[in-house]
Design a protein around this motif. Structure first.
Motif, short mmCIF file in Angstrom:
data_model
loop_
_atom_site.label_atom_id
_atom_site.label_comp_id
_atom_site.label_asym_id
_atom_site.label_seq_id
_atom_site.Cartn_x
_atom_site.Cartn_y
_atom_site.Cartn_z
N PHE A 398 0.75 -1.15 -0.14
CA PHE A 398 0.00 0.15 -0.17
C PHE A 398 1.04 1.32 -0.14
O PHE A 398 0.78 2.22 -0.68
CB PHE A 398 -0.72 -0.16 1.17
CG PHE A 398 -1.74 -1.22 1.22
CD1 PHE A 398 -2.21 -1.85 0.39
CD2 PHE A 398 -2.19 -1.53 2.60
CE1 PHE A 398 -3.24 -2.83 0.40
CE2 PHE A 398 -2.94 -2.66 2.72
CZ PHE A 398 -3.47 -3.35 1.57
N LEU A 399 1.78 1.38 0.84
CA LEU A 399 2.79 2.34 0.92
C LEU A 399 3.40 2.87 -0.27
O LEU A 399 3.59 3.91 -0.78
CB LEU A 399 3.86 2.20 2.13
CG LEU A 399 3.18 1.99 3.57
CD1 LEU A 399 4.11 1.98 4.45
CD2 LEU A 399 2.23 3.57 3.98
N VAL A 400 4.10 1.70 -0.85
CA VAL A 400 4.87 1.68 -2.02
C VAL A 400 4.11 1.75 -3.49
O VAL A 400 4.33 2.94 -4.35
CB VAL A 400 5.87 0.72 -2.22
CG1 VAL A 400 6.63 0.88 -3.39
CG2 VAL A 400 6.71 0.71 -0.81
N GLU A 401 2.93 1.00 -3.58
CA GLU A 401 2.40 1.01 -4.78
C GLU A 401 1.14 1.92 -4.90
O GLU A 401 0.92 2.30 -6.11
CB GLU A 401 1.99 -0.53 -5.14
CG GLU A 401 3.01 -1.66 -5.24
CD GLU A 401 4.04 -1.23 -6.24
OE1 GLU A 401 3.80 -0.81 -7.18
OE2 GLU A 401 5.11 -1.71 -6.07
N GLU A 402 0.48 2.14 -3.77
CA GLU A 402 -0.77 3.02 -3.94
C GLU A 402 -0.57 4.29 -3.53
O GLU A 402 -0.75 5.17 -4.06
CB GLU A 402 -1.90 2.19 -3.14
CG GLU A 402 -3.24 2.83 -3.04
CD GLU A 402 -4.12 2.49 -4.38
OE1 GLU A 402 -5.25 2.72 -4.36
OE2 GLU A 402 -3.52 1.74 -5.21
N MET A 403 -0.19 4.62 -2.11
CA MET A 403 0.02 5.92 -1.64
C MET A 403 1.24 6.37 -2.09
O MET A 403 1.34 7.78 -2.27
CB MET A 403 0.16 5.41 -0.09
CG MET A 403 -1.36 5.17 0.61
SD MET A 403 -0.76 4.56 2.07
CE MET A 403 -0.33 5.79 3.07
N LYS A 404 2.25 5.63 -2.51
CA LYS A 404 3.70 6.21 -3.14
C LYS A 404 4.29 7.17 -2.11
O LYS A 404 4.53 8.34 -2.48
CB LYS A 404 3.47 7.02 -4.54
CG LYS A 404 3.02 5.97 -5.48
CD LYS A 404 2.82 6.54 -6.79
CE LYS A 404 2.71 5.50 -8.01
NZ LYS A 404 1.63 4.75 -7.85
N VAL A 405 4.33 6.69 -0.74
CA VAL A 405 5.06 7.72 0.18
C VAL A 405 6.11 7.00 0.89
O VAL A 405 6.74 7.34 1.81
CB VAL A 405 3.80 8.17 1.37
CG1 VAL A 405 2.96 8.80 0.71
CG2 VAL A 405 3.51 6.66 1.91
N ALA A 406 6.47 5.81 0.04
CA ALA A 406 7.63 5.15 0.59
C ALA A 406 8.43 4.48 -0.54
O ALA A 406 7.85 4.11 -1.68
CB ALA A 406 7.31 4.14 1.59
N VAL A 407 9.80 3.96 -0.14
CA VAL A 407 10.35 3.08 -0.98
C VAL A 407 10.38 1.79 -0.25
O VAL A 407 10.31 1.78 1.00
CB VAL A 407 11.84 3.42 -1.39
CG1 VAL A 407 11.56 4.77 -2.14
CG2 VAL A 407 12.57 3.62 -0.29
#
Length: 473
Positions: A398-407
């Motif tokens: 979720f953080l990387v693929e959807e929200m794009k707030v993380a690596v």
């Protein structure tokens, strides 16, 4: 105790208790006519392998409750009796669910005492054993889900997976498709859901079934942060062939600063670092690594050239050279001295909320626990996603693929993350164009979280709907 009573029952883990307490505070702030009772319990320490860890956690719980009670006298904590021993037949893996089952007689007394004024019982997911009890007493029952709305959508689909497959492994290499969600690799699903013979799996199946039948699900999130998933949940698209209960988004709920008069060493150190220059590594109360993994992390940080603040817990007890090893005994020789000009290693704990809100912190290596994610988002801090257990691999998706707030870090099949991998991800976050783009998106979500909790914001409006529902009962 006057007013319409709301009883909250959190699982006895600090991360679960804190967000439930914040929910109680929020209710009293916006709807002070309610009477809030929180059922407080501690976990048994009878299993030798985890006794010390559980005892430490129980001490933290006790201290936290004392502090909350002193500052929030309107919140009533009802302390449930300590369970001194566990029945031999209990499956250790299923203990989180069994704690609540063992407390049923004690909780029944509380519910019956408040029965005339009780408007709702709010359960933590792990306290599902009370669902049937509450229904028998005709008490409106809600769940407070302490993880992301997206992982709720996955949880609610467990009965569908159970009915239509023999195992989650049946999906093979085909990603799992759920409305409002990015494609989910089977490898990201919690491992404990693959073995259907365990009581733990059966408890999860029961919980997801009960949640779908509850009076409503309260989420510690806000609409902008999970827009697509929340729309699908509210539209009933995530639960095939049955209605979805009302969804109430009341977040972001994060704990305030500790308020300790003595400034922690990590904060004193951060005061002397440049703005947005430090990457903070912290993995929650259960984030324990092998000595081999700690050594790789140290080398990765050293090679990255970045400033860092790293919270290090002791490795597993079977690896400890002595009961309380020094840093030199669990980290590479000379590492602390070589990085002394740009790094600080602290043992076991740092005031995470204060650290993430500090101007010097520009990145966060996290286990993807939802409380930690919300704390980072609310302070505009981008992340490196390093999941360890439970639903945290879902969190990375979720953080990387959807929200794009993380690596996201890439680990081996055994879960090991190499020094080179950590170095790459830290550099990418702190010193690259893509890292700057992530930082910009987190800032947008931070601003959205502030607006959600203002008068007229989405979370305040959702809370008002929930309160109105209770007042009509």
């Amino acid at each position: 105790m006057g007013g319409d009573a709301i009883v909250l029952y959190p699982y006895p883990g600090l991360g679960h208790l804190i967000s439930m307490v914040e929910l109680g505070k929020l209710l009293l702030t916006h709807h002070p006519s309610f009477s809030i009772t929180i059922l407080a319990s501690t976990a048994p320490t009878t299993i030798a392998a985890t006794a010390k860890l559980v005892a430490s956690s129980n001490d933290q719980l006790t201290n936290y409750i004392k502090a909350v009670s002193a500052n929030n006298p309107a919140i009533n904590f009802h302390h449930l009796p300590t369970i001194s021993s566990l029945p031999e037949h209990i499956e250790k893996l299923n203990l989180p669910f069994e704690y609540a089952r063992l407390q049923i007689p004690n909780i029944l007394q509380v519910l019956q005492t408040l029965k005339s004024s009780l408007k709702a019982l709010i359960l933590d997911m792990f306290c599902d054993a009370l669902f049937d009890v509450a229904k028998d007493l005709n008490i409106p029952t809600f769940y407070f889900y302490t993880s992301a709305g997206r992982s709720l959508a996955v949880l609610l689909n467990i009965p569908t997976f159970h009915r239509t497959t023999n195992s989650l492994s049946d999906f093979g290499d085909v990603p799992i498709s759920i409305s409002g969600m990015p494609p989910i690799p089977v490898s990201a699903m919690p491992k404990l859901l693959f073995d259907r013979s365990t009581n733990f799996y059966k408890s999860f199946l029961s919980t997801s079934t009960h949640m779908a039948k509850s009076n409503g699900i309260i989420l510690n999130t806000f609409d902008l942060l999970e827009e697509r998933a929340l729309k699908a949940l509210r539209a009933g698209l995530c639960l095939p062939n049955q209605p979805t209960p009302p969804i109430f988004t009341v977040g972001p709920l994060i704990s305030g600063k500790s308020g300790d008069n003595d400034e922690h060493e990590s904060l004193k150190w951060l005061n002397n670092q440049p703005k947005d220059s430090v990457v903070f590594l912290c993995f929650g109360s259960m984030g324990v690594f092998s000595i081999k993994q700690l050594e790789a992390m140290a080398l990765g940080l050293e090679k990255s050239g970045q400033r860092f603040l790293w919270v290090v817990r002791n490795p597993p007890i079977e690896e400890l050279p002595v009961e309380e090893p020094s840093l030199e005994e669990i980290l590479p020789k000379g590492f602390v001295e070589r990085t002394n000009d740009r790094g600080l290693v602290v043992r076991k704990w740092a005031p995470q909320v204060e650290v993430l809100s500090h101007d010097s912190v520009g990145g966060f290596v996290t286990h993807c626990g939802w409380n930690s994610v919300l704390e980072a988002v609310c302070n505009g801090v981008p992340m490196v996603a390093w999941p360890l257990y439970a639903e945290q691999k879902l969190g990375r998706v979720f953080l990387v693929e959807e929200m794009k707030v993380a690596v996201g870090v890439k680990e081996s099949e055994t879960g090991f993350v190499s020094a080179d991998e950590l170095e790459k991800r830290v550099r990418e976050l702190m010193d690259s164009e893509s890292g700057d783009e992530i930082r910009g998106r987190v800032s947008e979500f931070r601003n959205g979280g502030v607006k959600a909790k203002e008068e007229g914001g989405s979370s305040v409006a959702s809370l008002a709907k929930l309160a109105q529902l209770w007042k009509q009962k």
